[in-house]
Design a protein around this motif. Structure first.
Motif, PDB file in Angstrom:
ATOM      1  N   VAL A  64       0.848  -1.189   0.000  1.00 28.42           N
ATOM      2  CA  VAL A  64       0.000   0.000   0.000  1.00 28.42           C
ATOM      3  C   VAL A  64       0.885   1.240   0.000  1.00 28.42           C
ATOM      4  N   ARG A  65       0.545   2.164  -0.862  1.00 31.94           N
ATOM      5  CA  ARG A  65       1.313   3.402  -0.953  1.00 31.94           C
ATOM      6  C   ARG A  65       0.392   4.575  -0.690  1.00 31.94           C
ATOM      7  N   LEU A  66       0.844   5.526   0.110  1.00 38.89           N
ATOM      8  CA  LEU A  66       0.026   6.672   0.479  1.00 38.89           C
ATOM      9  C   LEU A  66       0.800   7.974   0.285  1.00 38.89           C
ATOM     10  N   THR A  67       0.065   9.034   0.058  1.00 43.43           N
ATOM     11  CA  THR A  67       0.674  10.357   0.033  1.00 43.43           C
ATOM     12  C   THR A  67       0.469  11.001   1.400  1.00 43.43           C
ATOM     13  N   PRO A  68       1.262  11.989   1.736  1.00 45.45           N
ATOM     14  CA  PRO A  68       1.045  12.682   3.014  1.00 45.45           C
ATOM     15  C   PRO A  68      -0.366  13.258   3.130  1.00 45.45           C
ATOM     16  N   ILE A 107       7.990   9.614  10.572  1.00 41.79           N
ATOM     17  CA  ILE A 107       6.939   8.669  10.229  1.00 41.79           C
ATOM     18  C   ILE A 107       7.085   8.283   8.769  1.00 41.79           C
ATOM     19  N   PHE A 108       7.172   6.998   8.506  1.00 42.85           N
ATOM     20  CA  PHE A 108       7.278   6.543   7.124  1.00 42.85           C
ATOM     21  C   PHE A 108       6.102   5.657   6.715  1.00 42.85           C
ATOM     22  N   GLY A 109       5.246   5.308   7.681  1.00 40.61           N
ATOM     23  CA  GLY A 109       4.105   4.467   7.342  1.00 40.61           C
ATOM     24  C   GLY A 109       2.975   4.687   8.334  1.00 40.61           C
ATOM     25  N   ARG A 168      -2.193  -3.469   7.570  1.00 39.35           N
ATOM     26  CA  ARG A 168      -1.054  -3.388   6.696  1.00 39.35           C
ATOM     27  C   ARG A 168      -0.509  -1.961   6.763  1.00 39.35           C
ATOM     28  N   VAL A 169       0.784  -1.865   6.718  1.00 39.22           N
ATOM     29  CA  VAL A 169       1.393  -0.541   6.699  1.00 39.22           C
ATOM     30  C   VAL A 169       1.199   0.084   5.328  1.00 39.22           C
ATOM     31  N   GLY A 170       0.697   1.311   5.318  1.00 36.96           N
ATOM     32  CA  GLY A 170       0.659   2.100   4.092  1.00 36.96           C
ATOM     33  C   GLY A 170       1.910   2.965   4.092  1.00 36.96           C
ATOM     34  N   TYR A 171       2.702   2.849   3.047  1.00 42.11           N
ATOM     35  CA  TYR A 171       3.996   3.526   3.023  1.00 42.11           C
ATOM     36  C   TYR A 171       3.842   4.914   2.417  1.00 42.11           C
ATOM     37  N   LEU A 172       4.280   5.891   3.164  1.00 41.70           N
ATOM     38  CA  LEU A 172       4.170   7.276   2.722  1.00 41.70           C
ATOM     39  C   LEU A 172       5.186   7.578   1.627  1.00 41.70           C
ATOM     40  N   SER A 173       4.763   8.360   0.665  1.00 46.14           N
ATOM     41  CA  SER A 173       5.662   8.748  -0.419  1.00 46.14           C
ATOM     42  C   SER A 173       6.729   9.723   0.071  1.00 46.14           C
ATOM     43  N   GLU A 174       6.510  10.223   1.268  1.00 47.85           N
ATOM     44  CA  GLU A 174       7.490  11.131   1.866  1.00 47.85           C
ATOM     45  C   GLU A 174       7.487  10.906   3.383  1.00 47.85           C
ATOM     46  N   ALA A 175       8.634  10.630   3.957  1.00 50.77           N
ATOM     47  CA  ALA A 175       8.714  10.459   5.408  1.00 50.77           C
ATOM     48  C   ALA A 175       8.545  11.815   6.078  1.00 50.77           C
TER      49      ALA A 175
END
Lengths: 62, 144
Positions: free
Chosen positions: A19-23, B23-25, B35-42
């Motif tokens: 899963v990929r998210l934006t801020p 925070i990265f997820g 499930r961890v959602g991964y941020l496009s920017e930490a």
């Protein structure tokens, strides 16, 4: 659990896409997740691990 | 001594109070099947972000990276110049994703450096703190 058992579970289970998210999505997703957390009865097993706790995916597969 | 030893190495399951925490997820799905959602920017830890966790611990909602404390920093998982927690995760948890997550901290992640992509395939199911952890989860997380 033996490594061979872990490997057999890997082949039996379905793998997902990460899963990929934006801020910008963070707040909405966090609010949704926390809404569900608040509905869960806490304290069933008397507290969790302090770090690196894992969800019971293995238990769910049986 | 190689240059690599001077590079920062991060713990991908840190507490929000750690110096340099970011925070990265964030957890997605349900508490039982998260499930961890991964941020496009930490993002640096901030009061505004921590407030999203409400009464829960921030580490029940977020995955947080911070410089690895290692043995000198008193990390109970660090033994023999390696993270035993990363090893237990790879050995005891099935992979849950079919591709590497779009993770912003991989280049400095202790778990990835030590265990490779096998750690990343299991990372999305890791929750740093869980209030209703099962005995199995506790065994993986707190064997040290």
């Amino acid at each position: 659990m033996k490594k061979s058992e872990v490997k057999s579970q890997q082949s039996a289970g379905e793998l997902e896409a990460p899963v990929r998210l934006t801020p910008e999505q963070l707040e909405i997703v966090a609010a949704g997740f926390m809404r569900q957390v608040s509905q869960v009865v806490k304290g069933g097993t008397g507290g969790g691990a302090t770090t690196g706790a894992i969800s019971p995916i293995i238990l769910k597969m049986f | 001594m190689s240059n690599e030893s001077k590079k920062q190495i991060d713990c991908p399951s840190s507490q929000a109070t750690a110096e340099g925490a970011r925070i990265f997820g964030v957890m997605t799905g349900t508490p039982e099947d998260h499930r961890v959602g991964y941020l496009s920017e930490a993002l640096p830890v901030s009061e505004k972000l921590l407030a999203l966790a409400g009464d829960a611990k921030p580490t029940e909602l977020f995955r947080i990276a911070a410089p690895c404390a290692g043995a000198s920093g008193g990390c109970k998982h660090f033994k023999g110049n390696a993270c035993s927690l990363a090893k237990r995760i790879v050995e005891g948890v099935p992979a849950v994703v079919n591709a590497l997550p779009a993770c912003q901290i991989r280049s400095t992640c202790r778990w990835f450096r030590q265990e490779g992509k096998e750690a990343c395939f299991r990372c999305p199911v890791v929750m740093t703190d869980k209030s209703n952890a099962s005995d199995y989860e506790k065994q993986i997380a707190d064997a040290d």
